[in-house]
Structure formats: structure tokens, C-alpha cells
Design an enzyme around this catalytic site. Structure first.
Site, short mmCIF file in Angstrom:
data_model
loop_
_atom_site.label_atom_id
_atom_site.label_comp_id
_atom_site.label_asym_id
_atom_site.label_seq_id
_atom_site.Cartn_x
_atom_site.Cartn_y
_atom_site.Cartn_z
N LYS A 188 0.89 -1.18 0.00
CA LYS A 188 0.00 0.00 0.00
C LYS A 188 0.92 1.22 0.00
O LYS A 188 1.39 1.67 1.04
CB LYS A 188 -0.88 -0.02 1.25
CG LYS A 188 -2.21 0.72 1.14
CD LYS A 188 -2.12 2.18 0.76
CE LYS A 188 -1.75 3.10 1.92
NZ LYS A 188 -1.51 4.51 1.45
N GLU A 191 -0.42 7.50 -1.21
CA GLU A 191 -1.40 7.95 -2.22
C GLU A 191 -0.92 9.23 -2.90
O GLU A 191 -1.51 9.66 -3.88
CB GLU A 191 -2.77 8.15 -1.56
CG GLU A 191 -2.87 9.27 -0.52
CD GLU A 191 -2.33 8.91 0.87
OE1 GLU A 191 -1.48 8.00 0.98
OE2 GLU A 191 -2.75 9.58 1.83
N CYS A 296 13.70 11.21 5.95
CA CYS A 296 13.67 10.88 7.38
C CYS A 296 15.07 10.95 7.97
O CYS A 296 15.23 10.95 9.18
CB CYS A 296 13.08 9.50 7.58
SG CYS A 296 14.12 8.23 6.90
P1 NAD Z 1 2.40 9.30 6.82
O1 NAD Z 1 2.55 8.71 8.16
O2 NAD Z 1 1.44 10.42 6.65
O3 NAD Z 1 1.95 8.20 5.75
C1 NAD Z 1 2.61 6.95 5.66
C2 NAD Z 1 1.61 5.92 5.18
O4 NAD Z 1 0.55 5.81 6.13
C3 NAD Z 1 0.98 6.26 3.84
O5 NAD Z 1 0.89 5.10 3.06
C4 NAD Z 1 -0.39 6.80 4.23
O6 NAD Z 1 -1.37 6.55 3.25
C5 NAD Z 1 -0.70 6.05 5.50
N1 NAD Z 1 -1.55 6.84 6.42
C6 NAD Z 1 -1.57 8.19 6.54
N2 NAD Z 1 -2.46 8.55 7.49
C7 NAD Z 1 -3.01 7.42 7.97
C8 NAD Z 1 -3.99 7.14 8.98
N3 NAD Z 1 -4.58 8.11 9.68
N4 NAD Z 1 -4.30 5.86 9.22
C9 NAD Z 1 -3.71 4.87 8.53
N5 NAD Z 1 -2.78 5.07 7.57
C10 NAD Z 1 -2.43 6.34 7.30
O7 NAD Z 1 3.87 9.73 6.34
P2 NAD Z 1 4.26 10.52 5.03
O8 NAD Z 1 3.87 11.95 5.21
O9 NAD Z 1 3.83 9.81 3.81
O10 NAD Z 1 5.86 10.40 5.10
C11 NAD Z 1 6.66 11.26 5.83
C12 NAD Z 1 6.98 10.68 7.19
O11 NAD Z 1 7.60 9.41 7.06
C13 NAD Z 1 7.96 11.51 7.99
O12 NAD Z 1 7.54 11.54 9.32
C14 NAD Z 1 9.27 10.76 7.86
O13 NAD Z 1 10.20 10.96 8.90
C15 NAD Z 1 8.78 9.36 7.85
N6 NAD Z 1 9.76 8.46 7.27
C16 NAD Z 1 10.45 7.66 8.11
C17 NAD Z 1 11.42 6.83 7.61
C18 NAD Z 1 12.19 5.94 8.50
O14 NAD Z 1 12.89 5.10 7.99
N7 NAD Z 1 12.11 6.06 9.80
C19 NAD Z 1 11.68 6.80 6.23
C20 NAD Z 1 10.92 7.62 5.39
C21 NAD Z 1 9.96 8.45 5.93
#
Ligand code: NAD
Length: 510
Positions: A188, A191, A296
Site C-alpha cells: 500500500k 497515495e 527521514c
Molecule cells: P504518513 O505517516 O502520513 O503516511 C505513511 C503511510 O501511512 C501512507 O501510506 C499513508 O497513506 C498512511 N496513512 C496516513 N495517514 C493514515 C492514517 N490516519 N491511518 C492509517 N494510515 C495512514 O507519512 P508521510 O507523510 O507519507 O511520510 C513522511 C513521514 O515518514 C515523515 O515523518 C518521515 O520521517 C517518515 N519516514 C520515516 C522513515 C524511516 O525510515 N524512519 C523513512 C521515510 C519516511
């Protein structure tokens, strides 16, 4: 270019392309009636519309994976390896196409997008060694006439939920080891930039991966919850923000799944007074503003120790006007736009917030952003940031670099160790003894010594500490193989029937 890839890129050149799921080896148009816009952030216009999966559509993907699993896990390691070499070649040959998709939907500059694909490819290459990685142990004559050996077996159907900021590499961290270990996979993706995942699915099919072994369902919380609650899905890998990582971990484990959930970060780079200031400034600018800070592992807080501060601020300030911000498809651009208008506005609001909290705005990115309708923000430098400010506490995830000033090494390490996140950290110094002490002292999962973005190579594992990771195992590398398999120990004897007798005592070694 291959036929499949050709088709894909031709379609991408059209207007607002519909982006569908990939289930059981083919594209499947969504029927939920729900979808979301995908933008070209450099132009600020909608380029696609992605289907959002219903619970039934997630189930269809999980069932396809379940059907594919038994024969996939039965395929010999040598055949699986052969296939992985083909996958490696196809992804390598199409790196540029994948990178273009990333730039068009995420916004990062093309050279950076190519770098993303290259780092993901390293994980695929690591997985080409799967026979070696799955080797167990063997103890001959553990007891008289008895041998004991361990094997690792796949879990079954496993899923990955990925963030917007690495739309190709982070999925590769998951699907490559999961599939190499013999699992079937449901992805997944974010989006916000979903096309690279469907493109990958087409390449995997072309490489010869059996239908159903790799599936993609797009969507939002509905799809995520359907994955977390699905009885056929044995494990979930998640990468994204900390609140969602915590939610995914708690919900997934409550449903009996193995979960690794990587969260957000606030990465510090400590600069000691003995450091080479020019080298530290180059590193800070590269790691703070690369990919517009949407990494990240981006450096977001510089901790300048003692007299390093003034020199460091002026060295960074000198470099900032030279950072070329523009459309990622333009080879001259060094930093692209942010992913969406909302995110750009949120990041920009932190500049205002920082100023109101008492930080000194040395360079204001709102003044240098290209004004063409794209989601651009220039580079921002905030000095005199203190730990109680929101700009320090929050993960801003944009091109905003903060500087905090402390007097000693001990104070600097305390700041890192007391921070709720523990993803990456870096120390810049010329003192080997202090660097060695630092790796011992610091509470973070990935440590750089004069390296600002210490993303581990593919044969180590990636992961943070504290609120940057929920779960026990880091992602990819040896811990990735462990995550996607479970162990079994076989105790075996082939006795001479003539020595057989009934013995009701508890088995003992002899
Ligand atoms: P996000 O948490 O908003 O989304 C990540 C995933 O979760 C997506 O597929 C999204 O559709 C889903 N999602 C979003 N809201 C949700 C909800 N309420 N319930 C269930 N699923 C939901 O993150 P993002 O904005 O796409 O990415 C940026 C974030 O990811 C930053 O915080 C970054 O630090 C983190 N990140 C961490 C790493 C790591 O290795 N630790 C690597 C890359 C990114």
C-alpha cells in the site's frame, strides 16, 4: 525499453492519468468510488487520480497473494535467485524511467531520484544472495545418533505500507527481502506518489514473477485498516510518521501480526570546535536541504559546540544563495518543490512560528521560492533555536535547518539523548577519541562520524530508536531477512531399527 515500460511511460504523458491497483498480475480499476489527486508539484497541477481501495479490494489482493504463496515458497532457491537477478537487471535498466516518475510526482530533482533508485537497487542486489541468507545451522551428533538443524521459512502473506518521500526505495526495502524469502506481498504505497509502485509491479511481471506474489492496493486509512485487520496477512512493515507508526504497530500487533513500524525523526548534527568548518557547512547544507528536507534522515538540527557556532553560521549562510531551487526535471535544479501545497504551507508556517518563538531567521525561504504555481519554498536557516521551541520539537520535514548553540560536548549529547526521536545523528570532529565515545554514548539507531546522512548499506539494517521505530527488528539487511521468516529447528535420527525400544522417560542427550 521494454514493451511494458513503454506502455507505462506513454500513458504517463497524458493528462490526469488514472492510477489503478495491481492485483494477481494485472491492473485492476478500483470500484470503491473513492480516489485522490496526484500532483506534479513543480507545476502545481494535478497529473493523476489514484483509486482508493475498499476493504473488499484489499481482501482480493490478500487472497491473490494467498493463492500464489504455496507454489512461490516451493520454488527452489536457485530458481528464485535466477529470477532475482532478472529483476535486478530490469530495475537497473529502467532506473531512469522510475526516477522520472519520482520526480514528476514527488518533486525531488532527477539526480536525487536516480540516487533513490540506486540505493533501492542495492537492497535487490543483496537479495540475490538469498540462498546464503537463508542458510541455517547444523549440529551433527548433538546426541548419539541425533542431528539438529535450523531452517528459516517464510511467513505467508505480508504487507508493506510506505510514505511519500521515497516512493521507490522504501517499497524495495520491503518487497525485495519479503519475496526473496518466499512470501507473497501486498503493497500500500503513499497515495501522494503511487505510480512507481505500479511500474515496479509491471517490471516484476516482466521478469517472470508469478501472478499474485506482488500486489499493489492504493488508498488511505480504509486500506491501511483493512491490511492491519486482515486474517491472512501475517506481518506488516510500515514506514511513515510517528503517530501513524505507533497506530500501525498497536493495531497490527493487536491483530496478532508481526509488525515493524518506522516513524519520524529529528536528526541532529553536532559540530565540535575542532571540526573542519567548511566540510561541516557543506555537509549541513547537503543533508539539510537535499530532497527539500523531505528525508527521514535529513539533518534538521545543527548543534554547534563552543566557538564553532559563528563560523558555521556564516559558512552556511554563504552557501545558501547558491542553492538552485526549481523543477526537478531541469538538470540545473538542486532542490525541487515540496510534495503538496498543504505541506509547503505547513512548512512555511514554521518560519513564522520560529520567529515568534524567538529564533533568529538568518535566511527566509519564503523570499527565494520560485513563483510559478509549483509547491516551492526556498531554503531557510534559523539560528538560536532552543529545545522548548516548536521548531525544535516538531519534525518539520522541509527545507528548514535550525541551529542551537551549546558550550560542551556533554550538553550536545544530552540534547540528542533527551529527544523523543532516535533515527539518525552525526558528529563532526577531527578527534577520534571523542568520536568513539560518541558512538558509545548516543541514543540513536544510525550514527554518522563526519557523515551527515548515515543510511546503512544494504548488508546492514536500517532503523532508529525511541519514537523512530516501533517493533524489534530494523528493516532490510540481516534483520529484514529475520523479520520476513520464522525459525524452525529439526531434531532428527535415523536409527538402526534393531536398537529401537520403548522409553517413557523425558528425552535426554547422551
Ligand atoms: P504518513 O505517516 O502520513 O503516511 C505513511 C503511510 O501511512 C501512507 O501510506 C499513508 O497513506 C498512511 N496513512 C496516513 N495517514 C493514515 C492514517 N490516519 N491511518 C492509517 N494510515 C495512514 O507519512 P508521510 O507523510 O507519507 O511520510 C513522511 C513521514 O515518514 C515523515 O515523518 C518521515 O520521517 C517518515 N519516514 C520515516 C522513515 C524511516 O525510515 N524512519 C523513512 C521515510 C519516511
Amino acid at each position: 525499453m521494454t514493451e511494458v515500460a513503454d506502455q507505462f511511460t506513454e500513458e504517463r504523458s497524458g493528462e490526469a492519468t488514472r492510477i489503478s491497483h495491481w492485483i494477481d498480475g494485472k491492473r485492476v480499476e478500483g470500484t470503491s468510488g473513492r480516489s485522490g489527486p496526484v500532483y506534479n508539484p513543480a507545476l502545481g497541477v494535478q497529473s493523476g487520480e489514484v483509486d482508493f481501495a475498499s476493504v473488499e479490494e484489499v481482501d482480493a489482493a490478500a487472497q491473490a497473494a494467498k493463492r500464489a504463496f504455496e507454489s512461490w515458497r516451493s520454488l527452489s532457491l536457485s530458481r528464485r535467485t535466477e529470477l532475482f537477478f532478472r529483476i535486478r537487471e530490469l530495475v537497473h535498466d529502467h532506473s531512469e524511467d522510475i526516477a522520472r516518475l519520482l520526480t514528476l510526482e514527488h518533486g525531488k530533482v532527477l539526480s536525487d531520484a536516480k540516487g533513490e533508485v540506486a540505493r533501492g537497487l542495492e537492497v535487490i542486489e543483496f537479495c540475490c544472495g538469498i540462498p546464503e541468507l537463508l542458510k541455517g545451522g547444523y549440529s551433527e551428533q548433538a546426541s548419539t545418533g541425533i542431528d539438529v538443524y535450523s531452517i528459516r521459512q517464510p511467513l505467508g502473506v505480508v504487507a508493506g505500507i510506505t510514505p511519500f518521500n521515497f516512493p521507490a526505495m522504501v517499497p524495495m526495502w520491503m518487497w525485495a527481502p519479503a519475496i526473496a524469502c518466499g512470501n507473497a506481498f501486498v503493497l500500500k504505497p503513499s497515495e501522494k506518489d503511487p505510480s512507481a509502485s505500479v511500474y515496479t509491479a509491471e517490471l516484476l511481471k516482466e521478469a517472470g514473477l508469478p501472478d499474485g506474489v506482488f500486489n499493489v492496493v492504493h488508498g488511505d486509512k480504509v486500506a491501511v485498516d483493512a491490511i492491519l485487520e486482515h486474517p491472512e496477512i501475517a506481518a506488516v512493515s510500515f514506514v511513515g510518521s510517528t503517530p501513524i507508526a505507533r497506530y500501525v504497530y498497536e493495531t497490527g500487533t493487536a491483530h496478532g501480526k508481526r509488525v515493524q513500524a518506522l516513524g519520524g525523526a529529528k536528526n541532529h548534527m553536532i559540530v565540535l570546535p575542532d571540526a573542519d568548518i567548511d566540510m561541516a557547512a557543506d555537509a549541513a547544507v547537503s543533508a539539510g536541504y537535499g530532497s527539500a528536507g523531505e528525508r527521514c534522515m535529513a539533518v534538521s538540527m545543527l548543534v554547534a559546540v563552543g566557538h564553532a557556532a559563528d563560523d558555521l553560521v556564516s559558512a552556511i549562510q554563504e552557501r545558501l544563495p547558491k542553492v538552485v531551487v526549481g523543477d526537478g526535471m531541469n538538470p540545473d535544479s538542486e532542490m525541487g518543490p515540496l510534495v503538496t501545497r498543504e505541506h509547503r504551507d505547513k512548512v512555511a508556517s514554521y518560519i513564522e512560528k520560529g520567529a515568534a518563538e524567538g529564533a533568529k531567521v538568518v535566511t527566509d525561504g519564503r523570499e527565494s521560492a520560485p513563483d510559478n504555481g509549483g509547491f516551492f519554498l526556498g531554503v531557510t536557516l534559523l539560528d538560536e533555536v532552543t529545545p522548548e521551541m516548536e521548531v525544535y520539537k516538531d519534525e518539520i520535514f522541509g527545507p528548514v535547518l535550525g541551529i542551537t548553540r551549546v558550550d560542551t560536548y556533554e550538553e550536545a549529547v544530552r540534547l540528542v539523548n533527551e529527544n523523543p526521536y532516535g533515527n539518525g545523528v552525526a558528529l563532526f570532529t577531527r578527534d577520534g577519541g571523542v568520536a568513539r565515545q560518541f558512538q558509545f554514548d548516543v541514543k540513536a539507531g544510525m550514527v554518522g562520524v563526519n557523515v551527515p546522512i548515515p543510511v546503512p548499506v544494504a548488508y546492514y539494517s536500517f532503523g532508529g530508536w525511541k519514537s523512530s521505530l516501533f517493533g524489534d527488528l530494523h528493516i532490510y539487511g540481516p534483520e529484514g531477512i529475520q523479520f520476513y521468516t520464522r525459525g524452525k529447528v529439526v531434531t532428527s535420527r535415523w536409527p538402526d531399527p534393531a536398537t529401537s525400544k520403548v522409553d517413557l522417560g523425558f528425552p535426554q542427550t547422551r
